[in-house]
Design a protein around this motif. Sequence first.
Motif, PDB file in Angstrom:
ATOM      1  N   UNK A 722       0.846  -1.191   0.000  1.00 18.07           N
ATOM      2  CA  UNK A 722       0.000   0.000   0.000  1.00 18.07           C
ATOM      3  C   UNK A 722       0.877   1.235   0.000  1.00 18.07           C
ATOM      4  N   UNK A 723       0.362   2.307  -0.571  1.00 20.51           N
ATOM      5  CA  UNK A 723       1.095   3.563  -0.587  1.00 20.51           C
ATOM      6  C   UNK A 723       1.142   4.196   0.795  1.00 20.51           C
ATOM      7  N   UNK A 724       0.163   3.894   1.607  1.00 20.83           N
ATOM      8  CA  UNK A 724       0.124   4.403   2.973  1.00 20.83           C
ATOM      9  C   UNK A 724       0.976   3.497   3.846  1.00 20.83           C
ATOM     10  N   UNK A 725       1.920   4.063   4.559  1.00 19.72           N
ATOM     11  CA  UNK A 725       2.852   3.255   5.347  1.00 19.72           C
ATOM     12  C   UNK A 725       2.133   2.453   6.422  1.00 19.72           C
ATOM     13  N   UNK A 726       1.119   3.052   7.004  1.00 20.52           N
ATOM     14  CA  UNK A 726       0.417   2.352   8.083  1.00 20.52           C
ATOM     15  C   UNK A 726      -0.306   1.112   7.591  1.00 20.52           C
ATOM     16  N   UNK A 727      -0.656   1.054   6.312  1.00 20.00           N
ATOM     17  CA  UNK A 727      -1.368  -0.095   5.763  1.00 20.00           C
ATOM     18  C   UNK A 727      -0.448  -1.012   4.961  1.00 20.00           C
ATOM     19  N   UNK A 728       0.833  -0.855   5.127  1.00 20.38           N
ATOM     20  CA  UNK A 728       1.792  -1.711   4.428  1.00 20.38           C
ATOM     21  C   UNK A 728       2.357  -2.795   5.316  1.00 20.38           C
ATOM     22  N   UNK A 729       1.894  -2.875   6.545  1.00 17.28           N
ATOM     23  CA  UNK A 729       2.358  -3.888   7.483  1.00 17.28           C
ATOM     24  C   UNK A 729       1.179  -4.753   7.890  1.00 17.28           C
ATOM     25  N   UNK A 730       1.515  -5.950   8.324  1.00 17.25           N
ATOM     26  CA  UNK A 730       0.464  -6.868   8.776  1.00 17.25           C
ATOM     27  C   UNK A 730      -0.100  -6.375  10.090  1.00 17.25           C
ATOM     28  N   UNK A 731      -1.382  -6.592  10.325  1.00 15.96           N
ATOM     29  CA  UNK A 731      -2.348  -7.306   9.483  1.00 15.96           C
ATOM     30  C   UNK A 731      -3.111  -6.402   8.512  1.00 15.96           C
ATOM     31  N   UNK A 732      -2.720  -5.124   8.477  1.00 16.55           N
ATOM     32  CA  UNK A 732      -3.526  -4.167   7.721  1.00 16.55           C
ATOM     33  C   UNK A 732      -3.363  -4.306   6.212  1.00 16.55           C
ATOM     34  N   UNK A 733      -2.362  -5.052   5.756  1.00 20.93           N
ATOM     35  CA  UNK A 733      -2.170  -5.209   4.310  1.00 20.93           C
ATOM     36  C   UNK A 733      -2.755  -6.507   3.768  1.00 20.93           C
ATOM     37  N   UNK A 734      -3.500  -7.239   4.600  1.00 23.99           N
ATOM     38  CA  UNK A 734      -4.112  -8.491   4.141  1.00 23.99           C
ATOM     39  C   UNK A 734      -5.405  -8.167   3.389  1.00 23.99           C
ATOM     40  N   UNK A 735      -5.474  -8.657   2.164  1.00 22.75           N
ATOM     41  CA  UNK A 735      -6.648  -8.425   1.324  1.00 22.75           C
ATOM     42  C   UNK A 735      -6.949  -9.683   0.524  1.00 22.75           C
ATOM     43  N   UNK A 736      -8.192  -9.813   0.111  1.00 21.14           N
ATOM     44  CA  UNK A 736      -8.601 -10.936  -0.735  1.00 21.14           C
ATOM     45  C   UNK A 736      -8.088 -10.694  -2.150  1.00 21.14           C
ATOM     46  N   UNK A 737      -7.296 -11.640  -2.666  1.00 25.14           N
ATOM     47  CA  UNK A 737      -6.738 -11.474  -4.008  1.00 25.14           C
ATOM     48  C   UNK A 737      -7.349 -12.439  -5.018  1.00 25.14           C
ATOM     49  N   UNK A 738      -8.068 -13.445  -4.512  1.00 26.18           N
ATOM     50  CA  UNK A 738      -8.619 -14.423  -5.450  1.00 26.18           C
ATOM     51  C   UNK A 738      -9.777 -15.146  -4.791  1.00 26.18           C
ATOM     52  N   UNK A 739     -10.775 -15.486  -5.585  1.00 27.94           N
ATOM     53  CA  UNK A 739     -11.907 -16.303  -5.151  1.00 27.94           C
ATOM     54  C   UNK A 739     -12.008 -17.486  -6.100  1.00 27.94           C
ATOM     55  N   UNK A 740     -11.619 -18.676  -5.615  1.00 30.01           N
ATOM     56  CA  UNK A 740     -11.539 -19.871  -6.443  1.00 30.01           C
ATOM     57  C   UNK A 740     -12.751 -20.761  -6.197  1.00 30.01           C
TER      58      UNK A 740
END
Length: 1404
Positions: A722-740
Amino acid sequence: MAQAVYNAWCNPMPGLPLVYSEASSLVFGVGLPTAPHFRDEMLVPRGTAFVPHFGGERPICREAQKRMNEGGNEGPPEKLVGRSEDDPPEDAAGRSGGAHEMSPEEPVDRDAQEGPPEEPEERNGGAQESPPEGPVDRAALEGPPEEPADKSEGAQEGPPEEPVDRDAQGGPPEKLEERNGGAQEAPLEEPAEAPQGTKWPEPVAEAPSEEEAQGAAMTLEEVELPSQAHIVPSKEGLQDPLERTKDEEHPASALQETLLVETVTSPGPLEMSEDAAAVGLPTEKEEAWISAQEDKSPIDITHKTSRRGEEWSHSRENILRIEHPEEKASERERESQRSSIASEGEEGRQEGRIGKASFRKTPERTQPPETEIRAQAAEKEHRSISRERIVRQESPEGSPKEMSLGSPASARDRDSPDSSVTRGHLATEDDEIARRSGEEAPSRESKEGAQEEEGLSKTITAASDTAPAEEQSVVSSALPGMMFEEKSKLLSTHPLSLTWVFGYNHNLPVFNLLDEEYRVILYVCSHTAVIHDIFRNKQYHLQGHSSCISCICISEDRRWIATADRGPESMVIIWDGYSAVPVHTIFDSHPEGGVGAIAISHDSKFLATIGAGEVQKVCVWRWTSPEPGPVCSVELQTQFGIQDYIAFSSRDHRELVSNSQTQVIFYMWEDKVLQYHPPLLSDKTFNKTVGNFSQSLFHFSTAQAITGTMEGKMVVWDAVPSKVAAFSVKPFNMKAIKLMHLQKDGITVLAITDRNFVTCDVKGHVKFYDGDLQLLHWYSQLKLGCIRSVSFSKKPMCPVDISKFPASCTLSGQPFVVRNFILSTSDALVVHVWTEGLKVTKCLEEPKDMVHAITCHPSKPLMAKGSHCGLLKVWNYKLNKYLVSRIFKGERIQSLCYNHDGSLLAAGFTNGSVYILDSISLENDCPEPFRESRAAIIHMSFSHQSQYLATAEENISVTLYKKSLVDEVAVWERLAALHSHYKPICALLFGVYLDSDEPRLLSLGEDRLLVEYDLEHCVKDKLAIIRRDRIEQSAVPRCVAWYPPLTTEYFFFTANDQYKMKMYNVTTKLCRKTVLGPTYGTPLEKMLVLPIEEGQDPQKRYLAYITKDKVGLQILPVDGNPHKSSAFNCHPAGVSNLACSYEGGHLFTSGASDFSVMKWDINLIALEAAAFLGGEDLIPFYNLLEGGREGEFFKELEDYFYYAQLCHQGIDTMEPRKVSTHIPLECVPSVMRAMGFYPTEEQIEDMLNEVKFSDYLETGKQVTKINLGDFIRLYINHRPAFGLSIKEIQNAFQVLGYENENRETSMNRDDLLLLLQHRGEHFTEEQLAECLTTLLGMNPEGGRSEVGTYDPTGAQDYIEEGIPEEITAAHFTVDILGLPVPEPPSREAETTNEPESSTLTSDS
């Protein structure tokens, strides 16, 4: 070179290759540090054999073993294997390019790879004196190098010490931790996965060739390998680890300091003690020698050892003894004894293996000289000073805490990460050396990250072995399955003991504990966790919760079990899975509603819990720490839904993931701060339906995570920059990338095994995927229902015939080898899947719905139980084996009953159907069931000769069935039915008339009516009634039973909701006795008189009963003594039924909502002992009085008792007073009221009749007076069990009154006066006026004098003035009755066994 060897001996390098031993199913490190001079000279000789020891099998050179067996001196083996041509090339630093994996045929001699080097002159033959023959003293080779006799030969300098004879040389005990894994050492990395389908060969010992022997001799001239420990022979074979020698018990008086140790990994939780920590500290001489060598060797020093797998029997364990250096002088004196002892075991040492005969008991030592005692004392003092110095340097908290082994509390202290004797606080030798040399010691994170998954579970034995025998705990010496190895069953100290459970909670997972020789599973039943050995048909119960267990988890090594509940006193208990001992308890973890989900970390050090309250709280606990609170916690917002699943990351225990049906949350904790992030995911995110979430897991090799859904899809989560430093560390950078979209059936379970993902679904399919979610294999032919849990075997699969495994779905089509596993379904079915050849075995098949119906055979050890799912099963409770079953599809079983000889079994259903079955085959005895009723059959009973069958229905009616002969064939017919009660029926009771053998039938209802039916004149469709009797005035009866013939008078007795038991004459229905019943939280719900066992005194009878959640026993005759009763928690969610075995040795209880039946063994000796300890005669009753025998209440009672005599004789009489121990019966009501008990007129009549007719059958006369002792019994048995309750007054006002403008329950004054005169026990107008004026204070003397009469003049005006027109409950209680309003009960009071009520007491 010698320095490098010593450094490598102390600190083996990480990344050692591992080899798998199929014989013991353990993983051993056989690689060595990769320094070139070390690898070329220190490799393992061919023909290395594995010798059993505490941590598993360890390699030992065949030749050295042979010499040891023959009693000769330990010499060099014939040849050491040189560097192989296939070895990976070395890099610039002298290390090999990769981990060198040794084949099982060439295991490393680990005994020879540790220890400081010996001096050349001591190693070479020359001037050295040959020691006497005998077993090898391997411990004598340990310790730092001594100063050589001739320094010109290039030997390294050591501590200033005279040359020592190598035969007497031994390592100092201070180096114990250095040789056997210090407190700071981290275990080896987890071994790389073996190719699927690969069968690891057994290590084969081969005799070295002549060429190899010569090479080995040359190599040993350069470097000699000191051993870690000395294997002590024992005449009895393998010595039990619990044994201790005389020297260990008296170290001050022994020539040799013998310690039970394990050459394994570093101590972990539940392991270290101060003594163990002290052993690993260097002496001053060693410190000086180490400091002198640090400038000469640039080699990095890092500790990394690994604990080896534990063995399953004591026969796999050896006693390793480290000898003290002061014993050199007497070593030769013992060599001859060792040689003779070792020669006795020569027969068991063939083919390079050491048999049991080679392990002999150490001969007792003589008293050491005075000089050696002083030396040992000085050495001990030095170790203590060194330990204190290092602890003070490293621990910020200050001095270390004192601990002892053998208790859960001490175990928590030892395991605490914050304790001064654990990682990060107690400096081990590598930290001390690194501190002196300016190097950075290994960080705590790196050590924890390198720990094996089995590290924690196997660390408990080593520390406990260093303690004396009397301090060793059960946990420290535990082995898998040891709780089932008891040879004889000990007599229980409790009147009731849980011995077997039938059924389990299928909403919770089932775990596979052992899957080798024995098949052991773990599941939950009500408030108990059950360890069930399927093959041996044994159960062990983990009992400690007072509420139903709501969640359970186990560590990856199956050692630690964590259970939690949702009760008002919620607890989390951690159990040792080997010994079944609770090692830690967390109280009030989530007081707002209990625990809803729990998980244990990969390294078994941390627990994560989620509360079940309205506002959920997530807590992380370091359960090995003595700190009572969590490490960190955070409250979740309610919009996230109910989080019901949580899991740790296997790569970092600081990461967690949880999910509800609609939201996944990721967590990261550090420095006591728990942060969480709920990433957004909806159907619009990928323009696809997501579905409800089921479970979530972290990826085993990447930072990703996955979540299964009930739509058959898999959500892949990953850390997105993420461009925002606070959201570039765990757990704040965890996002859904795929739905299988993996499948069409909903995914219910996710698991990981052998670096593969496993999914289970609602159709009973099990599928395996690799790390990229590519399908590898699936099991679709299991024919199961919705799967609730899957648990794989701890032991990897060792194929016997690899062709029996299915082919994988990959292009190569290799056989898919997977571990055996256990599946549990929502249908309460547990199966075991043997993957080689696909053998599916049923382990458990239990009811999936509520269980209400249980009954026992009248003459055989058979118990039948029925559930609402229509499953009827019959068990042999002596063998604990299931015999026969029948499923009634679409019907729910509510009640069961055997007839008098056990040939028939009647079953009642919730739809009103009644089946009469053959008790053996469970086939219909009648062609068609009876379906005339439309309400549930709640009670059933056969007459004493099975001529009649009576049923009670939920719609308050009784139905009678009769057996008659039609064409000489017995046929059952429905005779008649009758609505005999207007409230639910509590019990049906068949009996026999006293003057004949004709049956009689009674029914008791909550309407307080006892109804007796006329069976003799009963005809088709007409059930006649002989009489109806109202047996209670205000209390509600709960159950009834025939009282055993202990007296000349025959009774039946009842129990009511006011904790009273009443005895009634069977003919007159007159209440003959009232006693205080068991008071365990709730009133009695059902009671049974136990049958007489063979040889039992007929005058000793006992009663079994159940309350809302307990089962208990009562000694007869009942007299109000509380010590004659005992009760135990059985089904916290509610007991639905009670049954007793025909011989009176077992009780069975069923829990409706926990789907189970429990079997309890009866121990009447323990019950009698408890009653005896409670005291005899009046002692138990004195203790029920406020203040006891010496209290003010008893003294006041004596005064009233004497005053009653004065009143009876006349206050104004001039005759001489006659002081007596008795008072007349007519004075009893007045004394009762004076003592604060206000009985009704009916209660007074019952009390007087009880005393009046107590001796009538024996003497034919009525009793007219009562003594003080009998009065105390009468008072305690008749007074309210828990005093007056304000709730009774409030309930009366709610029924009779109305709600005023202030929303208070109130009554009109005129209405109250009218009700008092015309309802209930009537007041006359004069009696009412006298009572009210007295209460209002018009006559301070109490209304009338002792000799006068009451004058009601002016009473009406006084009452109207003193009583307002509108009366509230509070005004009536405080201002009229003069009773104080009690304060709300405290939290402590709410946790007692008494019901929640507020007690009112009089000011007087």
